[in-house]
Write a protein that holds these residues in place. Structure first.
Motif, PDB file in Angstrom:
ATOM      1  N   LEU A  61      64.707  10.031  11.153  1.00 13.87           N
ATOM      2  CA  LEU A  61      64.550   8.713  10.553  1.00 13.87           C
ATOM      3  C   LEU A  61      63.142   8.468  10.034  1.00 13.87           C
ATOM      4  CD1 LEU A  61      65.525   5.790   9.983  1.00 13.87           C
ATOM      5  CD2 LEU A  61      64.962   5.247  12.370  1.00 13.87           C
ATOM      6  N   LEU A  62      62.136   8.897  10.780  1.00 16.33           N
ATOM      7  CA  LEU A  62      60.765   8.469  10.510  1.00 16.33           C
ATOM      8  C   LEU A  62      60.202   8.900   9.150  1.00 16.33           C
ATOM      9  CD1 LEU A  62      59.000   8.732  13.976  1.00 16.33           C
ATOM     10  CD2 LEU A  62      59.599   6.673  12.690  1.00 16.33           C
ATOM     11  N   PRO A  63      60.434  10.112   8.658  1.00 14.46           N
ATOM     12  CA  PRO A  63      59.801  10.472   7.383  1.00 14.46           C
ATOM     13  C   PRO A  63      60.161   9.534   6.233  1.00 14.46           C
ATOM     14  CG  PRO A  63      60.530  12.449   8.515  1.00 14.46           C
ATOM     15  CD  PRO A  63      61.081  11.286   9.289  1.00 14.46           C
ATOM     16  N   LEU A  64      61.454   9.243   6.046  1.00 14.54           N
ATOM     17  CA  LEU A  64      61.847   8.359   4.951  1.00 14.54           C
ATOM     18  C   LEU A  64      61.457   6.911   5.252  1.00 14.54           C
ATOM     19  CD1 LEU A  64      63.150   8.059   2.200  1.00 14.54           C
ATOM     20  CD2 LEU A  64      65.381   7.847   3.338  1.00 14.54           C
ATOM     21  N   ALA A  65      61.585   6.492   6.518  1.00 15.81           N
ATOM     22  CA  ALA A  65      61.203   5.124   6.881  1.00 15.81           C
ATOM     23  C   ALA A  65      59.724   4.895   6.641  1.00 15.81           C
ATOM     24  CB  ALA A  65      61.563   4.846   8.336  1.00 15.81           C
TER      25      ALA A  65
END
Length: 293
Positions: A61-65
């Motif tokens: 989740l974290l890279p795009l978020a």
């Protein structure tokens, strides 16, 4: 301009008799295009990342978020960040730390009692962590390649009395309703059950959300907003615009290998699509939404 809570944007749009456009993103180009489109018409906007998009990004989740949040921080308009169509409790519990202001719990595929129980648990957790939460009652078909539900199938439409009871018992902040739209439509030939929407708007106190909006023509979108929809989710329309532009670029330049050339064409097409759809909703009226709370 910084990230603004989705609930603030929805409330601001609804207070003005309009709706906030919420676009599902898959790549950084999607996020950049949506923001540029919103800036071009002076409208706030919501960036959404779905559970399916997280799966595409190898479960991370974290890279795009983080990329979406960084793009929002530099935007000239207020931008919300929303985690969409969440079925996984583990993913839900990543939302607050990842910078999201809102989540959509999707238990609509379950029987009513199970949907209510799962949604109530999710709402309690979300509110304890400062998140605005959306749920779905009825089932907007077409998700994940599934065939659309028949209009008369059980659960294919949201019942107003069930919706009233569901929102009161679950404590959600917004409700996605099944009123005729279908996920993943690539043609804009869908139609909304406006009579049902009127009954739902009268029955439910929380803002109503329209999913599967890419398949609706401009007039249907505008009528849905006039009928009480306060948040309009759009995804496939961006993908159609991007794919068509990339295909045309590669057809015209068969020797192209630099991905920046065709991704630029795809991004530019998504900017135009986002701006046109925001305008169709009448969402470009206020240039600035309420400040973050």
């Amino acid at each position: 301009m910084s990230l603004v809570p989705t609930g603030t944007l929805v409330a601001g749009a609804a207070a003005g008799g309009g709706a906030i456009a919420a676009f599902n993103i898959i790549t950084l180009e999607h996020a950049e295009a949506v923001i540029a489109g919103a800036e071009s018409v002076g409208s706030p906007v919501v960036l959404q990342i779905s559970e399916n998009a997280v799966k595409y990004r190898q479960g991370r989740l974290l890279p795009l978020a983080a990329a979406a949040a960084a793009a929002a921080a530099e935007a000239a308009v207020p931008v919300g960040l929303h985690l969409d169509h969440v079925k996984s409790p583990a993913l839900l519990r990543q939302a607050a730390a990842a910078g999201f202001g809102s989540v959509m719990i999707d238990a609509s595929h379950l029987p009513y009692a199970e949907n209510l129980a799962a949604t109530r648990d999710a709402a309690e957790w979300a509110h304890a962590h400062g998140l605005w939460i959306e749920a779905e009652l009825g089932e907007v078909g077409g998700k994940g390649g599934a065939a659309p539900l028949d209009a008369h199938a059980p659960g294919a439409r949201t019942d107003p009395e069930e919706a009233r009871a569901f929102t009161a018992a679950s404590g959600v902040d917004a409700l996605a309703v099944a009123i005729g739209s279908v996920h993943a439509m690539t043609t804009r030939t869908g139609a909304v059950d406006h009579a049902l929407l009127a009954r739902l708007s009268a029955a439910v106190d929380v803002p109503l959300v329209l999913h599967g909006s890419s398949g609706l023509p401009d007039a249907e979108l505008a009528a849905a907003v006039a009928g009480g929809i306060a948040k309009v989710n759009i995804g496939t329309a961006l993908n159609v615009a991007m794919t068509d532009a990339i295909r045309a670029h590669l057809d015209a330049h068969p020797g192209a290998v630099d991905s920046r050339t065709y991704l630029s064409a795809g991004r530019a097409a998504m900017v135009r699509a986002a701006a046109d759809l925001i305008t169709a909703l009448g969402a470009g009226r206020p240039a600035v939404a309420p400040a973050a709370v």
